[in-house]
Every structure is written in structure tokens, then in C-alpha cells.
Design a protein around this motif. Structure first.
Motif, PDB file in Angstrom:
ATOM      1  N   THR A 331       1.253  31.128  36.010  1.00  0.00           N
ATOM      2  CA  THR A 331       1.244  31.334  37.451  1.00  0.00           C
ATOM      3  C   THR A 331       0.393  32.571  37.752  1.00  0.00           C
ATOM      4  OG1 THR A 331       3.251  32.702  37.376  1.00  0.00           O
ATOM      5  CG2 THR A 331       3.550  30.324  37.690  1.00  0.00           C
ATOM      6  N   TRP A 332       0.177  32.850  39.028  1.00  0.00           N
ATOM      7  CA  TRP A 332      -0.583  34.050  39.386  1.00  0.00           C
ATOM      8  C   TRP A 332      -0.019  34.642  40.665  1.00  0.00           C
ATOM      9  CZ3 TRP A 332      -4.045  34.012  43.752  1.00  0.00           C
ATOM     10  CH2 TRP A 332      -4.271  32.746  44.322  1.00  0.00           C
ATOM     11  N   THR A 333      -0.264  35.920  40.838  1.00  0.00           N
ATOM     12  CA  THR A 333       0.299  36.632  41.976  1.00  0.00           C
ATOM     13  C   THR A 333      -0.807  37.261  42.814  1.00  0.00           C
ATOM     14  OG1 THR A 333       0.529  38.678  40.706  1.00  0.00           O
ATOM     15  CG2 THR A 333       2.422  37.168  40.736  1.00  0.00           C
ATOM     16  N   ARG A 334      -0.467  37.509  44.052  1.00  0.00           N
ATOM     17  CA  ARG A 334      -1.336  38.221  44.987  1.00  0.00           C
ATOM     18  C   ARG A 334      -0.561  39.428  45.481  1.00  0.00           C
ATOM     19  NH1 ARG A 334      -1.510  38.824  50.442  1.00  0.00           N
ATOM     20  NH2 ARG A 334      -3.540  38.921  51.495  1.00  0.00           N
ATOM     21  N   SER A 335      -1.156  40.607  45.430  1.00  0.00           N
ATOM     22  CA  SER A 335      -0.477  41.822  45.884  1.00  0.00           C
ATOM     23  C   SER A 335      -1.426  42.646  46.735  1.00  0.00           C
ATOM     24  CB  SER A 335       0.016  42.649  44.699  1.00  0.00           C
ATOM     25  OG  SER A 335      -1.061  43.007  43.856  1.00  0.00           O
ATOM     26  N   ALA A 336      -0.851  43.437  47.620  1.00  0.00           N
ATOM     27  CA  ALA A 336      -1.644  44.284  48.520  1.00  0.00           C
ATOM     28  C   ALA A 336      -1.172  45.719  48.408  1.00  0.00           C
ATOM     29  CB  ALA A 336      -1.517  43.794  49.960  1.00  0.00           C
ATOM     30  N   ASN A 337      -2.127  46.617  48.327  1.00  0.00           N
ATOM     31  CA  ASN A 337      -1.854  48.051  48.314  1.00  0.00           C
ATOM     32  C   ASN A 337      -2.756  48.683  49.364  1.00  0.00           C
ATOM     33  OD1 ASN A 337      -1.222  50.679  47.794  1.00  0.00           O
ATOM     34  ND2 ASN A 337      -2.058  50.729  45.707  1.00  0.00           N
ATOM     35  N   GLY A 338      -2.190  48.886  50.548  1.00  0.00           N
ATOM     36  CA  GLY A 338      -3.017  49.330  51.660  1.00  0.00           C
ATOM     37  C   GLY A 338      -3.955  48.211  52.051  1.00  0.00           C
ATOM     38  N   LYS A 339      -5.247  48.495  52.082  1.00  0.00           N
ATOM     39  CA  LYS A 339      -6.232  47.477  52.414  1.00  0.00           C
ATOM     40  C   LYS A 339      -6.758  46.754  51.188  1.00  0.00           C
ATOM     41  CE  LYS A 339      -7.882  49.646  56.693  1.00  0.00           C
ATOM     42  NZ  LYS A 339      -9.078  50.149  57.434  1.00  0.00           N
ATOM     43  N   THR A 340      -6.288  47.162  50.022  1.00  0.00           N
ATOM     44  CA  THR A 340      -6.761  46.555  48.781  1.00  0.00           C
ATOM     45  C   THR A 340      -5.862  45.389  48.384  1.00  0.00           C
ATOM     46  OG1 THR A 340      -7.633  48.679  48.018  1.00  0.00           O
ATOM     47  CG2 THR A 340      -7.315  46.955  46.364  1.00  0.00           C
ATOM     48  N   ILE A 341      -6.451  44.225  48.211  1.00  0.00           N
ATOM     49  CA  ILE A 341      -5.713  43.029  47.797  1.00  0.00           C
ATOM     50  C   ILE A 341      -6.208  42.626  46.415  1.00  0.00           C
ATOM     51  CG2 ILE A 341      -5.154  40.641  48.342  1.00  0.00           C
ATOM     52  CD1 ILE A 341      -5.775  41.269  51.266  1.00  0.00           C
ATOM     53  N   SER A 342      -5.296  42.319  45.542  1.00  0.00           N
ATOM     54  CA  SER A 342      -5.678  41.943  44.184  1.00  0.00           C
ATOM     55  C   SER A 342      -4.852  40.751  43.714  1.00  0.00           C
ATOM     56  CB  SER A 342      -5.471  43.122  43.219  1.00  0.00           C
ATOM     57  OG  SER A 342      -4.107  43.519  43.209  1.00  0.00           O
ATOM     58  N   VAL A 343      -5.350  40.095  42.682  1.00  0.00           N
ATOM     59  CA  VAL A 343      -4.635  38.979  42.076  1.00  0.00           C
ATOM     60  C   VAL A 343      -4.465  39.267  40.590  1.00  0.00           C
ATOM     61  CG1 VAL A 343      -5.543  37.335  43.767  1.00  0.00           C
ATOM     62  CG2 VAL A 343      -6.751  37.680  41.613  1.00  0.00           C
ATOM     63  N   ALA A 344      -3.425  38.686  40.006  1.00  0.00           N
ATOM     64  CA  ALA A 344      -3.150  38.919  38.591  1.00  0.00           C
ATOM     65  C   ALA A 344      -2.564  37.659  37.968  1.00  0.00           C
ATOM     66  CB  ALA A 344      -2.182  40.086  38.417  1.00  0.00           C
ATOM     67  N   PRO A 345      -2.998  37.322  36.732  1.00  0.00           N
ATOM     68  CA  PRO A 345      -2.462  36.145  36.058  1.00  0.00           C
ATOM     69  C   PRO A 345      -1.122  36.452  35.400  1.00  0.00           C
ATOM     70  CG  PRO A 345      -4.091  37.174  34.667  1.00  0.00           C
ATOM     71  CD  PRO A 345      -4.045  37.988  35.939  1.00  0.00           C
ATOM     72  N   GLU A 346      -0.292  35.426  35.312  1.00  0.00           N
ATOM     73  CA  GLU A 346       0.981  35.520  34.589  1.00  0.00           C
ATOM     74  C   GLU A 346       1.107  34.295  33.687  1.00  0.00           C
ATOM     75  OE1 GLU A 346       4.057  35.970  37.560  1.00  0.00           O
ATOM     76  OE2 GLU A 346       3.667  38.118  37.777  1.00  0.00           O
ATOM     77  N   PRO A 347       0.392  34.290  32.545  1.00  0.00           N
ATOM     78  CA  PRO A 347       0.454  33.130  31.652  1.00  0.00           C
ATOM     79  C   PRO A 347       1.860  32.943  31.087  1.00  0.00           C
ATOM     80  CG  PRO A 347      -0.737  34.945  30.622  1.00  0.00           C
ATOM     81  CD  PRO A 347      -0.492  35.341  32.042  1.00  0.00           C
ATOM     82  N   PHE A 348       2.182  31.699  30.799  1.00  0.00           N
ATOM     83  CA  PHE A 348       3.508  31.406  30.250  1.00  0.00           C
ATOM     84  C   PHE A 348       3.693  32.032  28.864  1.00  0.00           C
ATOM     85  CE2 PHE A 348       3.167  27.181  32.717  1.00  0.00           C
ATOM     86  CZ  PHE A 348       3.697  27.762  33.852  1.00  0.00           C
ATOM     87  N   VAL A 349       2.626  32.044  28.094  1.00  0.00           N
ATOM     88  CA  VAL A 349       2.699  32.527  26.714  1.00  0.00           C
ATOM     89  C   VAL A 349       1.572  33.534  26.469  1.00  0.00           C
ATOM     90  CG1 VAL A 349       2.643  31.911  24.282  1.00  0.00           C
ATOM     91  CG2 VAL A 349       3.654  30.326  25.937  1.00  0.00           C
ATOM     92  N   GLY A 350       1.913  34.717  26.020  1.00  0.00           N
ATOM     93  CA  GLY A 350       0.905  35.701  25.647  1.00  0.00           C
ATOM     94  C   GLY A 350       0.036  36.130  26.810  1.00  0.00           C
ATOM     95  N   THR A 351      -1.247  36.289  26.524  1.00  0.00           N
ATOM     96  CA  THR A 351      -2.213  36.701  27.534  1.00  0.00           C
ATOM     97  C   THR A 351      -3.371  35.720  27.543  1.00  0.00           C
ATOM     98  OG1 THR A 351      -3.382  38.106  25.946  1.00  0.00           O
ATOM     99  CG2 THR A 351      -1.644  39.145  27.274  1.00  0.00           C
ATOM    100  N   LEU A 352      -4.153  35.724  28.607  1.00  0.00           N
ATOM    101  CA  LEU A 352      -5.344  34.886  28.653  1.00  0.00           C
ATOM    102  C   LEU A 352      -6.375  35.425  27.677  1.00  0.00           C
ATOM    103  CD1 LEU A 352      -5.839  34.362  32.507  1.00  0.00           C
ATOM    104  CD2 LEU A 352      -4.681  32.841  30.887  1.00  0.00           C
ATOM    105  N   GLY A 353      -7.102  34.521  27.037  1.00  0.00           N
ATOM    106  CA  GLY A 353      -8.205  34.941  26.187  1.00  0.00           C
ATOM    107  C   GLY A 353      -9.339  35.498  27.035  1.00  0.00           C
ATOM    108  N   PRO A 354     -10.329  36.125  26.406  1.00  0.00           N
ATOM    109  CA  PRO A 354     -11.424  36.751  27.158  1.00  0.00           C
ATOM    110  C   PRO A 354     -12.144  35.789  28.101  1.00  0.00           C
ATOM    111  CG  PRO A 354     -11.466  37.460  24.870  1.00  0.00           C
ATOM    112  CD  PRO A 354     -10.442  36.373  24.952  1.00  0.00           C
TER     113      PRO A 354
END
Length: 373
Positions: A331-354
Motif C-alpha cells: 500500500t502507499w500513503t500520502r502525508s502533508a507537512n505544511g505546504k509539502t505533500i509527499s507519498v511513501a510506499p508500504e510494501p507487504f514484505v521488506g522494502t522495494l528494490g531500487p
């Protein structure tokens, strides 16, 4: 030699048929019409679902289609908002609304909603939208309609108002029209308008003919899929769905996999000979996307042990998903810090490869650009 069937191959066929690989669709209405109905109770998610299928567009393009009435948003099935082509809404409601109204009949008794109450609210809604039109507004907000209902003695608390409003839309008396604008900003809700004024021309299909068309279009846009998948998606009884399949199966191809019959279009089946694309694809899809939600059995693309990570507690709220090569891998998330919006991955297992991480970041930038446009 045809590609061997695997869950990933089946998933990639679905990606291709939903316009999520290659060039997608040329316009927003083209994408929505091809999909027949796209779940849209979360408007922001629905905007991105369309954007993923129409390259080069922005959220404002989907809002513009809603403003122009070339795409409409209503409750055609499962008591849930969907995006549809305007000419399809009335005949689909003619097939689906009766069953839905039967399902909510008990709740209407609890809320003391009678057929006379619904007719009364129809008249109030028409009068209210007329007044708003005279004032220069194209329709009425939900709050304005609720206020008018209350002033006429129709209570709106404890979900009574939304059930009344939904009933008017189910009966094709009202429909959601252009986006509401508030204090110079784009609103997050739509105005309600009389159905016949907003959709002056509708197709006219009988029940059997309509179910057959719905099934054919469902399979063409979502195959490989089973008749049970369609019955769940449309809430059309399985007996009628099977009868419709007999009417259209000569235009479809059957695949046997895992002891089940899956159906898809001949064009889609041809990809098994030519090579199914998308083996290295990675997509950041919204919550409630039809790629996952549009099937009764989601285990082809989402491992059962990960299902609760997408729908925590089975509460019906779907998180945003990462799809790699036809498989939901996180899954992935969207977060906001002030005017800065970012997204981040949440893989089920481990981390995403390069390589997958780079692809995800590209998708994230596309998403942020789309929503800002």
C-alpha cells in the motif's frame, strides 16, 4: 506458444483491459464509458483512478467533465457512488434500483420514511433547485436540500436525510451535477440537479438486454473475470447473470483456471499469444480502484494473507495499493507537512528494490502533479 496462465498473467490482462497499461484512453469520458461504472464514494480517489487511465490529464479535467455533465456521479449499484457516462445511468438504475430499495426497506421503516415522504421531498427538491437556478446557481448543495427538507417537516438527522436524498437519486429524480464552489475554491462536493434537466437524453434498454450489455462491458473492461464476480459487482442475481452470459458468450473467450471459468474478450485473449504486457509495470493506484475492488474474488491479484493490510479490519475502506506486474505488493500513503505533500510506499514484505523504488517515486510525482492540476 501461448503464455502459461499464472495469477500475475491474469492480473496483467486485467491491467491492460482497464487501460492501466500502454496508452490508456484519449479522454475522461472515454475512460468512464469503457469502465461502465467506477466506484467513487471517495472523490479524490476517483479522480486519480480516472487519471491513471487517461495519461496527461489533471484532476481539474475530471472535475471539468463533471461540470459539463459528460461524466456523472450517482448511486447505480451497491448503494455506493460511482462515475458513469450520462446516457448509461437511467437504464442501469432501472435494473439495479429495485433490489437496492428492497434492501434498505427495513432501514426506511426504522427512519419512518414512507413513499409519501419520498414524493414530498422530490417536490421540495425540485422547488429548491428552481429557486437556486433563479439566483444564478446551477443546483443545490446537500446542506441546502436538507435545510429545505427540515423547513417542510422532513427530519434529516440520524441518516434520514441522506436516505431521502439517495432515494430521489435512485428513482432518477435527482442527480449530482457540477462541482460546488465555495469562497473562491474548488469544493469537494457536487450540486444536486433535476435528473431530466442534467441528462436530457438517455438510452432505453429493457432488463434482460441491459443485463447482457452490462455483463459484456464488464468482462471486456475487467476480464478475466467470472460470472460471480459480475454478479457481486452489479448486485444482479446470479441466475439472471448466468442467463445473460448465454446471450453474450459467443462474443467472449472462456479460460479455465483454478477450477473456475474466467471470461474475457477475444482481443484480450489474443495477448496470451502475442505476450501479455506489463511484466515490469508498477502502479500506485488509489483506494477503491476497480482493479482490486471490482471483483468478488480478489485472490488472483492480492494474496489472502495480505488482504487485511489493504482493508484493515474488513471495514470496507480500501487503502491505496501498489501493483507490480499484476500483483498487489503493498500500500502507499500520502502525508502533508505544511505546504509539502509527499507519498511513501508500504510494501507487504521488506522494502522495494531500487528499480521498483524509482518507479514508485515516478508514480508519486505523477500523482502529486495530477492532483495539483
Amino acid at each position: 506458444m501461448p503464455a502459461p496462465l499464472t495469477p500475475r498473467v491474469m492480473g496483467r490482462l486485467r491491467l491492460a483491459n482497464q487501460g492501466l497499461l500502454s496508452t490508456g484512453f484519449p479522454t475522461v469520458p472515454d475512460a468512464v464509458r469503457w469502465m461502465t461504472a467506477m466506484q467513487a464514494q471517495d472523490l479524490g480517489a476517483a479522480l486519480w483512478a480516472v487519471g491513471q487511465r487517461v495519461p496527461g490529464t489533471a484532476a481539474s479535467d475530471v472535475r471539468a467533465a463533471l461540470d459539463a455533465g459528460t461524466v456523472v456521479r450517482s448511486w447505480p449499484m451497491r448503494g455506493t457512488l460511482h462515475l458513469l457516462a450520462p446516457e448509461d445511468l437511467r437504464w442501469i438504475l432501472g435494473i439495479t434500483s429495485g433490489r437496492l430499495m428492497n434492501m434498505v426497506a427495513g432501514r426506511h421503516r426504522e427512519l419512518a420514511i414512507t413513499p409519501d415522504d419520498i414524493a414530498h421531498c422530490r417536490d421540495i427538491a425540485f422547488k429548491t433547485t428552481e429557486i437556486r437556478k433563479a439566483e444564478g446557481a446551477p443546483g443545490a448543495t446537500r446542506e441546502q436540500l436538507f435545510q429545505a427538507f427540515e423547513e417542510a417537516g422532513q427530519l434529516t438527522k440520524a441518516q434520514r436525510g441522506i436516505h431521502l436524498l439517495g432515494s430521489l437519486c435512485q428513482r432518477a429524480w435527482l442527480v449530482q451535477g457540477p462541482m460546488a464552489v465555495s469562497t473562491g475554491k474548488v469544493g469537494v462536493q457536487q450540486l444536486f440537479v433535476p435528473f431530466d434537466e442534467w441528462i436530457p437524453e438517455s438510452r432505453d434498454l429493457g432488463r434482460a438486454e441491459g443485463i447482457a450489455e452490462m455483463l459484456f462491458r464488464y468482462v471486456r473492461s475487467r476480464g478475466p473475470a467470472t460470472v460471480k464476480d459480475f454478479s457481486w459487482w452489479s448486485q444482479i442475481p446470479l441466475t439472471e447473470a448466468r442467463a445473460a452470459l448465454k446471450e453474450v458468450q459467443d462474443r467472449l473467450v472462456e479460460l479455465q483456471y483454478g477450477g473456475n471459468s474466467y471470461w474475457l474478450s477475444p482481443e484480450s485473449a489474443g495477448m496470451l499469444d502475442d505476450g501479455v504486457p506489463g511484466s515490469r509495470s508498477l502502479l500506485a493506484l488509489p483506494g477503491f480502484d476497480e482493479y482490486l475492488l471490482g471483483y468478488q474474488d480478489r485472490s488472483l491479484v492480492l494474496a489472502p494473507e495480505h488482504a487485511e493490510l489493504v482493508v484493515p479490519g474488513k471495514n470496507g475502506v480500501f487503502k491505496r495499493i501498489i501493483v507490480a506486474g499484476g500483483e498487489v505488493i503493498g500500500t502507499w500513503t500520502r502525508s502533508a507537512n505544511g505546504k509539502t505533500i509527499s507519498v511513501a510506499p508500504e510494501p507487504f514484505v521488506g522494502t522495494l528494490g531500487p528499480a521498483a523504488e524509482r518507479s514508485f517515486q515516478t508514480q508519486g510525482r505523477s500523482y502529486l502533479k495530477f492532483m495539483a492540476g
